[in-house]
Design a protein around this motif. Sequence first.
Motif, PDB file in Angstrom:
ATOM      1  N   ASN A 196       0.858  -1.180   0.000  1.00  0.00           N
ATOM      2  CA  ASN A 196       0.000   0.000   0.000  1.00  0.00           C
ATOM      3  C   ASN A 196       0.895   1.231   0.000  1.00  0.00           C
ATOM      4  OD1 ASN A 196      -2.400  -1.464   0.143  1.00  0.00           O
ATOM      5  ND2 ASN A 196      -2.223  -1.626   2.359  1.00  0.00           N
ATOM      6  N   ILE A 197       0.614   2.147  -0.913  1.00  0.00           N
ATOM      7  CA  ILE A 197       1.384   3.386  -0.992  1.00  0.00           C
ATOM      8  C   ILE A 197       0.846   4.337   0.070  1.00  0.00           C
ATOM      9  CG2 ILE A 197       1.916   5.396  -2.429  1.00  0.00           C
ATOM     10  CD1 ILE A 197       1.688   3.470  -4.866  1.00  0.00           C
ATOM     11  N   LEU A 198       1.725   4.719   1.006  1.00  0.00           N
ATOM     12  CA  LEU A 198       1.322   5.647   2.062  1.00  0.00           C
ATOM     13  C   LEU A 198       1.430   7.086   1.576  1.00  0.00           C
ATOM     14  CD1 LEU A 198       2.992   3.909   5.126  1.00  0.00           C
ATOM     15  CD2 LEU A 198       0.648   3.688   4.286  1.00  0.00           C
ATOM     16  N   HIS A 199       2.520   7.401   0.902  1.00  0.00           N
ATOM     17  CA  HIS A 199       2.673   8.689   0.223  1.00  0.00           C
ATOM     18  C   HIS A 199       3.908   8.635  -0.668  1.00  0.00           C
ATOM     19  CE1 HIS A 199       5.553   9.823   3.430  1.00  0.00           C
ATOM     20  NE2 HIS A 199       6.034  10.628   2.527  1.00  0.00           N
ATOM     21  N   ILE A 200       3.965   9.609  -1.568  1.00  0.00           N
ATOM     22  CA  ILE A 200       5.077   9.702  -2.513  1.00  0.00           C
ATOM     23  C   ILE A 200       5.657  11.110  -2.413  1.00  0.00           C
ATOM     24  CG2 ILE A 200       5.797   9.564  -4.931  1.00  0.00           C
ATOM     25  CD1 ILE A 200       3.192   7.856  -5.374  1.00  0.00           C
ATOM     26  N   ARG A 201       6.921  11.185  -2.073  1.00  0.00           N
ATOM     27  CA  ARG A 201       7.618  12.475  -2.075  1.00  0.00           C
ATOM     28  C   ARG A 201       8.331  12.607  -3.411  1.00  0.00           C
ATOM     29  NH1 ARG A 201      12.109  12.574   1.636  1.00  0.00           N
ATOM     30  NH2 ARG A 201      13.542  12.944  -0.065  1.00  0.00           N
ATOM     31  N   ILE A 202       8.149  13.736  -4.052  1.00  0.00           N
ATOM     32  CA  ILE A 202       8.766  13.981  -5.357  1.00  0.00           C
ATOM     33  C   ILE A 202       9.807  15.077  -5.199  1.00  0.00           C
ATOM     34  CG2 ILE A 202       8.381  14.761  -7.729  1.00  0.00           C
ATOM     35  CD1 ILE A 202       5.529  13.633  -7.481  1.00  0.00           C
ATOM     36  N   ASP A 203      11.046  14.746  -5.604  1.00  0.00           N
ATOM     37  CA  ASP A 203      12.120  15.733  -5.603  1.00  0.00           C
ATOM     38  C   ASP A 203      12.346  16.224  -7.021  1.00  0.00           C
ATOM     39  OD1 ASP A 203      12.704  15.659  -2.910  1.00  0.00           O
ATOM     40  OD2 ASP A 203      14.270  14.149  -3.109  1.00  0.00           O
ATOM     41  N   GLN A 204      12.267  17.527  -7.189  1.00  0.00           N
ATOM     42  CA  GLN A 204      12.591  18.193  -8.441  1.00  0.00           C
ATOM     43  C   GLN A 204      13.241  19.511  -8.072  1.00  0.00           C
ATOM     44  OE1 GLN A 204       8.713  18.280 -10.427  1.00  0.00           O
ATOM     45  NE2 GLN A 204       9.734  17.636 -12.294  1.00  0.00           N
ATOM     46  N   ALA A 205      14.306  19.845  -8.755  1.00  0.00           N
ATOM     47  CA  ALA A 205      14.973  21.112  -8.494  1.00  0.00           C
ATOM     48  C   ALA A 205      14.668  22.082  -9.634  1.00  0.00           C
ATOM     49  CB  ALA A 205      16.473  20.905  -8.362  1.00  0.00           C
ATOM     50  N   PRO A 206      14.287  23.303  -9.323  1.00  0.00           N
ATOM     51  CA  PRO A 206      13.991  24.262 -10.391  1.00  0.00           C
ATOM     52  C   PRO A 206      15.233  24.684 -11.172  1.00  0.00           C
ATOM     53  CG  PRO A 206      13.822  25.318  -8.240  1.00  0.00           C
ATOM     54  CD  PRO A 206      14.056  23.854  -7.998  1.00  0.00           C
ATOM     55  N   TYR A 207      16.410  24.479 -10.594  1.00  0.00           N
ATOM     56  CA  TYR A 207      17.651  24.937 -11.209  1.00  0.00           C
ATOM     57  C   TYR A 207      18.433  23.829 -11.912  1.00  0.00           C
ATOM     58  CZ  TYR A 207      19.403  22.899  -6.917  1.00  0.00           C
ATOM     59  OH  TYR A 207      19.664  22.033  -5.892  1.00  0.00           O
ATOM     60  N   ALA A 208      17.910  22.593 -11.883  1.00  0.00           N
ATOM     61  CA  ALA A 208      18.645  21.482 -12.495  1.00  0.00           C
ATOM     62  C   ALA A 208      17.662  20.424 -12.988  1.00  0.00           C
ATOM     63  CB  ALA A 208      19.605  20.859 -11.479  1.00  0.00           C
ATOM     64  N   GLU A 209      18.084  19.704 -14.009  1.00  0.00           N
ATOM     65  CA  GLU A 209      17.282  18.598 -14.528  1.00  0.00           C
ATOM     66  C   GLU A 209      17.906  17.276 -14.131  1.00  0.00           C
ATOM     67  OE1 GLU A 209      16.763  18.768 -18.734  1.00  0.00           O
ATOM     68  OE2 GLU A 209      15.533  20.580 -18.641  1.00  0.00           O
ATOM     69  N   ILE A 210      17.092  16.361 -13.672  1.00  0.00           N
ATOM     70  CA  ILE A 210      17.540  15.005 -13.392  1.00  0.00           C
ATOM     71  C   ILE A 210      17.531  14.272 -14.726  1.00  0.00           C
ATOM     72  CG2 ILE A 210      17.029  12.864 -12.170  1.00  0.00           C
ATOM     73  CD1 ILE A 210      15.547  14.818 -10.134  1.00  0.00           C
ATOM     74  N   THR A 211      18.688  13.798 -15.143  1.00  0.00           N
ATOM     75  CA  THR A 211      18.795  13.214 -16.484  1.00  0.00           C
ATOM     76  C   THR A 211      18.759  11.700 -16.490  1.00  0.00           C
ATOM     77  OG1 THR A 211      21.203  13.338 -16.374  1.00  0.00           O
ATOM     78  CG2 THR A 211      20.043  15.202 -17.384  1.00  0.00           C
ATOM     79  N   SER A 212      19.044  11.068 -15.356  1.00  0.00           N
ATOM     80  CA  SER A 212      18.951   9.608 -15.318  1.00  0.00           C
ATOM     81  C   SER A 212      18.976   9.131 -13.879  1.00  0.00           C
ATOM     82  CB  SER A 212      20.092   8.950 -16.102  1.00  0.00           C
ATOM     83  OG  SER A 212      21.311   9.078 -15.396  1.00  0.00           O
TER      84      SER A 212
END
Length: 153
Positions: free
Chosen positions: A112-128
């Motif tokens: 059961n998924i309790l919650h999902i934290r999403i990390d994204q930075a406005p100054y960088a792109e996650i490429t892989s």
Amino acid sequence: MEIKQLDAELLEWLGGSDLESKQHEAMQLLTVTGGQWPHLAMISMGEVIAISPDCLRLALWQGTQTSMNMMETGKATLIAVHGQRILHIRLEVRLLPELGDTIHPRDRYECNILHIRIDQAPYAEITSGITFQLKDQTGALARWNATIEDLRK
């Protein structure tokens, strides 16, 4: 940012299909040992399937430290990179009954998924995220497809 369940894009990505195109993708599965130490395992796209927006199923090799930790605590965190996002999916897990007619016996978990934290930075792109090269692509993909079918049961 936090969300409570998988969105349509993540549901499709974790839907158990098109494994050949996802063969190089890996995720991290974090558990905690009895001694309260973090334990990290790698999990492939052929060992996880989204059953619904709030439920995943995982297949782990039997007798592994990760599987024992999950049986003991009932908890895990799946970390994945998808669509320039790092996902920390907090899971409450329970062991499913063993299948008697399977080609590749695994410990199967409903999560059961309790919650999902999403990390994204406005100054960088996650490429892989973590990627790998299969040594026996045909054999691994056949095993993954069989495992995904077992997880659907």
